[in-house]
Design a protein around this motif. Structure first.
Motif, PDB file in Angstrom:
ATOM      1  N   TYR A  24       0.842  -1.193   0.000  1.00 37.52           N
ATOM      2  CA  TYR A  24       0.000   0.000   0.000  1.00 37.52           C
ATOM      3  C   TYR A  24       0.873   1.236   0.000  1.00 37.52           C
ATOM      4  O   TYR A  24       2.079   1.167   0.266  1.00 37.52           O
ATOM      5  N   SER A  25       0.274   2.383  -0.310  1.00 41.76           N
ATOM      6  CA  SER A  25       0.998   3.650  -0.365  1.00 41.76           C
ATOM      7  C   SER A  25       0.668   4.490   0.861  1.00 41.76           C
ATOM      8  O   SER A  25      -0.397   4.333   1.463  1.00 41.76           O
ATOM      9  N   GLN A  26       1.564   5.400   1.194  1.00 39.77           N
ATOM     10  CA  GLN A  26       1.288   6.295   2.321  1.00 39.77           C
ATOM     11  C   GLN A  26       0.089   7.202   2.029  1.00 39.77           C
ATOM     12  O   GLN A  26      -0.732   7.458   2.906  1.00 39.77           O
ATOM     13  N   THR A  27       0.003   7.673   0.789  1.00 39.95           N
ATOM     14  CA  THR A  27      -1.132   8.511   0.412  1.00 39.95           C
ATOM     15  C   THR A  27      -1.466   8.296  -1.057  1.00 39.95           C
ATOM     16  O   THR A  27      -0.572   8.180  -1.902  1.00 39.95           O
ATOM     17  N   ALA A  28      -2.748   8.223  -1.343  1.00 41.18           N
ATOM     18  CA  ALA A  28      -3.230   8.093  -2.720  1.00 41.18           C
ATOM     19  C   ALA A  28      -4.192   9.244  -2.991  1.00 41.18           C
ATOM     20  O   ALA A  28      -5.231   9.364  -2.328  1.00 41.18           O
ATOM     21  N   ALA A  29      -3.819  10.089  -3.942  1.00 46.10           N
ATOM     22  CA  ALA A  29      -4.632  11.263  -4.250  1.00 46.10           C
ATOM     23  C   ALA A  29      -5.437  11.038  -5.517  1.00 46.10           C
ATOM     24  O   ALA A  29      -4.971  10.413  -6.479  1.00 46.10           O
ATOM     25  N   PHE A  30      -6.640  11.565  -5.497  1.00 45.01           N
ATOM     26  CA  PHE A  30      -7.441  11.642  -6.709  1.00 45.01           C
ATOM     27  C   PHE A  30      -8.363  12.830  -6.558  1.00 45.01           C
ATOM     28  O   PHE A  30      -8.964  13.036  -5.497  1.00 45.01           O
ATOM     29  N   SER A  31      -8.477  13.616  -7.629  1.00 44.73           N
ATOM     30  CA  SER A  31      -9.310  14.805  -7.601  1.00 44.73           C
ATOM     31  C   SER A  31      -8.878  15.676  -6.424  1.00 44.73           C
ATOM     32  O   SER A  31      -7.706  15.951  -6.263  1.00 44.73           O
ATOM     33  N   HIS A  32      -9.785  16.070  -5.565  1.00 40.29           N
ATOM     34  CA  HIS A  32      -9.481  17.060  -4.538  1.00 40.29           C
ATOM     35  C   HIS A  32      -9.207  16.477  -3.156  1.00 40.29           C
ATOM     36  O   HIS A  32      -9.286  17.190  -2.150  1.00 40.29           O
ATOM     37  N   TYR A  33      -8.915  15.173  -3.094  1.00 42.92           N
ATOM     38  CA  TYR A  33      -8.620  14.563  -1.794  1.00 42.92           C
ATOM     39  C   TYR A  33      -7.377  13.681  -1.845  1.00 42.92           C
ATOM     40  O   TYR A  33      -7.132  12.993  -2.841  1.00 42.92           O
ATOM     41  N   ASN A  34      -6.619  13.706  -0.758  1.00 46.54           N
ATOM     42  CA  ASN A  34      -5.561  12.741  -0.483  1.00 46.54           C
ATOM     43  C   ASN A  34      -6.073  11.774   0.582  1.00 46.54           C
ATOM     44  O   ASN A  34      -6.474  12.193   1.671  1.00 46.54           O
ATOM     45  N   ASN A  35      -6.051  10.501   0.269  1.00 45.27           N
ATOM     46  CA  ASN A  35      -6.451   9.471   1.220  1.00 45.27           C
ATOM     47  C   ASN A  35      -5.187   8.858   1.816  1.00 45.27           C
ATOM     48  O   ASN A  35      -4.407   8.211   1.107  1.00 45.27           O
ATOM     49  N   VAL A 130      -7.131  14.271   3.670  1.00 50.20           N
ATOM     50  CA  VAL A 130      -6.544  15.588   3.460  1.00 50.20           C
ATOM     51  C   VAL A 130      -7.013  16.148   2.123  1.00 50.20           C
ATOM     52  O   VAL A 130      -7.187  15.410   1.153  1.00 50.20           O
ATOM     53  N   SER A 131      -7.201  17.449   2.074  1.00 55.64           N
ATOM     54  CA  SER A 131      -7.560  18.078   0.808  1.00 55.64           C
ATOM     55  C   SER A 131      -6.405  17.958  -0.179  1.00 55.64           C
ATOM     56  O   SER A 131      -5.266  17.720   0.198  1.00 55.64           O
ATOM     57  N   ASN A 132      -6.690  18.128  -1.440  1.00 51.04           N
ATOM     58  CA  ASN A 132      -5.680  18.022  -2.485  1.00 51.04           C
ATOM     59  C   ASN A 132      -5.857  19.169  -3.471  1.00 51.04           C
ATOM     60  O   ASN A 132      -6.948  19.685  -3.648  1.00 51.04           O
ATOM     61  N   GLY A 133      -4.779  19.556  -4.123  1.00 50.91           N
ATOM     62  CA  GLY A 133      -4.882  20.629  -5.108  1.00 50.91           C
ATOM     63  C   GLY A 133      -4.803  21.980  -4.448  1.00 50.91           C
ATOM     64  O   GLY A 133      -3.771  22.361  -3.909  1.00 50.91           O
ATOM     65  N   GLU A 134      -5.914  22.680  -4.449  1.00 49.71           N
ATOM     66  CA  GLU A 134      -5.961  24.026  -3.876  1.00 49.71           C
ATOM     67  C   GLU A 134      -6.322  23.995  -2.403  1.00 49.71           C
ATOM     68  O   GLU A 134      -6.901  24.931  -1.864  1.00 49.71           O
ATOM     69  N   GLY A 135      -5.993  22.930  -1.723  1.00 50.56           N
ATOM     70  CA  GLY A 135      -6.446  22.761  -0.349  1.00 50.56           C
ATOM     71  C   GLY A 135      -5.756  23.648   0.657  1.00 50.56           C
ATOM     72  O   GLY A 135      -6.334  23.975   1.680  1.00 50.56           O
ATOM     73  N   THR A 136      -4.508  24.023   0.427  1.00 56.13           N
ATOM     74  CA  THR A 136      -3.811  24.874   1.373  1.00 56.13           C
ATOM     75  C   THR A 136      -4.339  26.286   1.242  1.00 56.13           C
ATOM     76  O   THR A 136      -4.259  26.905   0.183  1.00 56.13           O
ATOM     77  N   ILE A 137      -4.907  26.772   2.324  1.00 61.04           N
ATOM     78  CA  ILE A 137      -5.588  28.075   2.272  1.00 61.04           C
ATOM     79  C   ILE A 137      -4.564  29.190   2.099  1.00 61.04           C
ATOM     80  O   ILE A 137      -3.672  29.371   2.926  1.00 61.04           O
ATOM     81  N   PRO A 138      -4.666  29.942   1.017  1.00 65.01           N
ATOM     82  CA  PRO A 138      -3.714  31.050   0.810  1.00 65.01           C
ATOM     83  C   PRO A 138      -3.990  32.189   1.785  1.00 65.01           C
ATOM     84  O   PRO A 138      -5.061  32.285   2.373  1.00 65.01           O
ATOM     85  N   ASN A 139      -3.013  33.059   1.972  1.00 61.62           N
ATOM     86  CA  ASN A 139      -3.188  34.191   2.887  1.00 61.62           C
ATOM     87  C   ASN A 139      -4.334  35.094   2.429  1.00 61.62           C
ATOM     88  O   ASN A 139      -5.063  35.647   3.243  1.00 61.62           O
ATOM     89  N   ALA A 140      -4.469  35.211   1.110  1.00 62.74           N
ATOM     90  CA  ALA A 140      -5.561  36.021   0.564  1.00 62.74           C
ATOM     91  C   ALA A 140      -6.298  35.178  -0.474  1.00 62.74           C
ATOM     92  O   ALA A 140      -5.877  35.116  -1.632  1.00 62.74           O
ATOM     93  N   PRO A 141      -7.370  34.501  -0.063  1.00 60.36           N
ATOM     94  CA  PRO A 141      -8.090  33.643  -1.016  1.00 60.36           C
ATOM     95  C   PRO A 141      -8.540  34.422  -2.252  1.00 60.36           C
ATOM     96  O   PRO A 141      -8.965  35.573  -2.155  1.00 60.36           O
ATOM     97  N   GLN A 142      -8.380  33.807  -3.389  1.00 60.45           N
ATOM     98  CA  GLN A 142      -8.769  34.446  -4.646  1.00 60.45           C
ATOM     99  C   GLN A 142      -9.967  33.724  -5.235  1.00 60.45           C
ATOM    100  O   GLN A 142     -10.334  32.631  -4.807  1.00 60.45           O
ATOM    101  N   ALA A 143     -10.571  34.332  -6.210  1.00 60.60           N
ATOM    102  CA  ALA A 143     -11.728  33.730  -6.860  1.00 60.60           C
ATOM    103  C   ALA A 143     -11.341  32.374  -7.437  1.00 60.60           C
ATOM    104  O   ALA A 143     -10.326  32.242  -8.102  1.00 60.60           O
ATOM    105  N   GLY A 144     -12.129  31.371  -7.144  1.00 67.53           N
ATOM    106  CA  GLY A 144     -11.871  30.041  -7.666  1.00 67.53           C
ATOM    107  C   GLY A 144     -11.071  29.154  -6.739  1.00 67.53           C
ATOM    108  O   GLY A 144     -10.915  27.977  -6.993  1.00 67.53           O
ATOM    109  N   ASP A 145     -10.512  29.734  -5.644  1.00 67.51           N
ATOM    110  CA  ASP A 145      -9.779  28.903  -4.699  1.00 67.51           C
ATOM    111  C   ASP A 145     -10.748  27.980  -3.973  1.00 67.51           C
ATOM    112  O   ASP A 145     -11.848  28.370  -3.585  1.00 67.51           O
ATOM    113  N   LEU A 146     -10.324  26.726  -3.779  1.00 71.74           N
ATOM    114  CA  LEU A 146     -11.104  25.790  -2.986  1.00 71.74           C
ATOM    115  C   LEU A 146     -10.628  25.890  -1.549  1.00 71.74           C
ATOM    116  O   LEU A 146      -9.451  25.704  -1.263  1.00 71.74           O
TER     117      LEU A 146
END
Length: 425
Positions: A24-35, A130-146
């Motif tokens: 097995y793997s430590q983490t398997a990501a697909f779409s917007h989630y890391n499992n 864990v979230s994946n992709g745009e999951g890390t919240i930026p200091n200033a969220p922009q339009a389209g950020d998840l």
């Protein structure tokens, strides 16, 4: 459906966390989630359990999760759900003290349960979504950020250690609900029927608080103190599902896994956890006006059917599978043989379900194994590797005291959806 923008299941490992002790793997990501695979309190340098007691083991488990999360360019605040498995429920307070140091402000959705056994004789095992992709919240969220949307609803029990519901992308992850009266903060009076009803009432209150219908639930995990209570739990369960006229018309039940717990917080008899669609998930089977994202429930005759669950429920980019027992689909009986034969049958049933929705086992991102005898892991791995030769999916194994029909194991899975299957050359 195969689309031109093919998304592959992405398996990743880091040397900063324990090397995998199986396929097995430590983490398997697909779409917007890391499992993430469940993390044991193993020192990655020595490959052994850390010295000390439950506090030291809990700290190591969380350190391993943090190392994996950071290795994929995320942070701990991107964790959507934490699941803590304890060997002894009396260790709960000690583990919670450690947990709080890793989440000093934001608290993810949380499930805590004591089980009969853990691999390597560990006292604790911790798992994260864990979230994946745009999951890390930026200091200033922009339009389209998840970004994560974490909410607590006053009409359901509120815990200082968790958020009732954490949404990211197209899913709401709900903290496991105990049978607590939200007004008193105490367990409801009565037995398992009353406790089951209160758990589901709490779930319903949370969903109403975020304007999500009850029938948008795609997966239910029921943790039972006494497995003999399952019939009583099911009697109550059917008064909540299906909830709406639309769902009743198609006899919709979510995917479901029932787990025998050694003990639950507050000495409860039952605890219920759910995963819910987010965004355009309402209602089941109906075409949406905006994006056409609908809940899709599917059963196949090639795998065993259950009257109170759907084999697989898809929403957005994931299929959530019900737990599969080692039952022959044709006869409905346990297969002959021992643990290897039973493991093979569980995985055959999962394979049949996955293929019935035009996917393949390479699309599986997470596998959860519930074992009657924790010593059977090596025998299971021998069979498991023939179904997952690349060891891509993340994995969890826990020991349980009982399983339906005296089975030796049951297995459920999370599978990618839509663009998950590789196009044919």
């Amino acid at each position: 459906m195969i689309m031109s923008g093919y998304n592959a299941v992405l398996a990743r490992n880091t040397t900063n966390a324990p090397e995998n002790m199986g396929p097995y793997s430590q983490t398997a990501a697909f779409s917007h989630y890391n499992n993430l695979s469940a993390q044991l309190p193993i020192d990655p340098a020595s490959g052994q359990l850390v010295a000390g007691g439950v506090k030291e083991q809990a700290e190591q488990s969380f350190k391993n999760i943090k190392a994996i999360v950071e290795s994929i360019d995320h942070v701990m605040d991107d964790v959507v759900r934490i699941t803590i498995f304890l060997k002894n429920i009396a260790d709960l307070d000690a583990v919670n003290q450690v947990y709080a140091t890793f989440f000093p402000a934001y608290r993810p959705a949380l499930t805590t349960v004591a089980v009969a056994a853990l691999p390597l004789g560990a006292l604790v095992q911790v798992e994260a979504l864990v979230s994946n992709g745009e999951g890390t919240i930026p200091n200033a969220p922009q339009a389209g950020d998840l970004v994560k949307i974490a909410k607590n609803i006053e009409k359901a029990p509120i815990s200082p250690l968790s958020t009732q519901t954490v949404a990211f992308s197209h899913y709401n992850n709900i903290s496991a609900q105990l049978p607590i009266n939200p007004l008193s903060g105490q367990l409801v009076a009565g037995g398992v029927k009353e406790q089951t009803a209160q758990c589901l009432k709490n779930v319903k209150a949370i969903l109403e608080g975020i304007d999500v219908p009850f029938d948008d639930i795609v997966k239910v995990n029921v943790f039972l103190k006494n497995f003999a209570d399952i019939d009583a739990v099911n009697e109550v369960y059917t008064t909540f599902f299906p909830d709406s006229a639309i769902a009743r018309a198609v006899a919709y039940f979510p995917a479901r896994t029932v787990i025998a717990a050694a003990a639950l917080p507050m000495d409860a008899l039952v605890q219920i956890e759910v995963v819910v669609s987010h965004g355009d998930g309402t209602p089941p089977q109906a075409v949406e006006d905006r994006h056409g994202i609908v809940i899709k429930a599917n059963n196949t005759a090639a795998a065993p059917k259950d009257r109170l669950s759907t084999q697989t429920v898809a929403f957005s980019h994931y299929n959530h599978l019900s737990a599969q027992l080692p039952l022959d689909a044709a006869s409905g009986a346990l297969v002959a043989g021992g643990i290897k034969e039973q493991a093979a049958q569980c995985l055959k049933n999962i394979k049949a379900i996955v293929e019935s929705i035009n996917h393949q086992l390479a699309d599986v991102v997470k596998v959860n194994i519930f074992l009657k005898n924790i010593e059977d892991i090596a025998a299971i791995d021998e069979v498991y590797a023939t179904f997952f030769p690349t060891g891509t999916p993340a994995r969890r194994i826990v020991g349980v005291a009982a399983l339906p029909g005296n089975a030796l194991l049951q297995i459920d899975a999370v599978v990618s959806h839509a663009e998950g299957t590789a196009p044919q050359a």
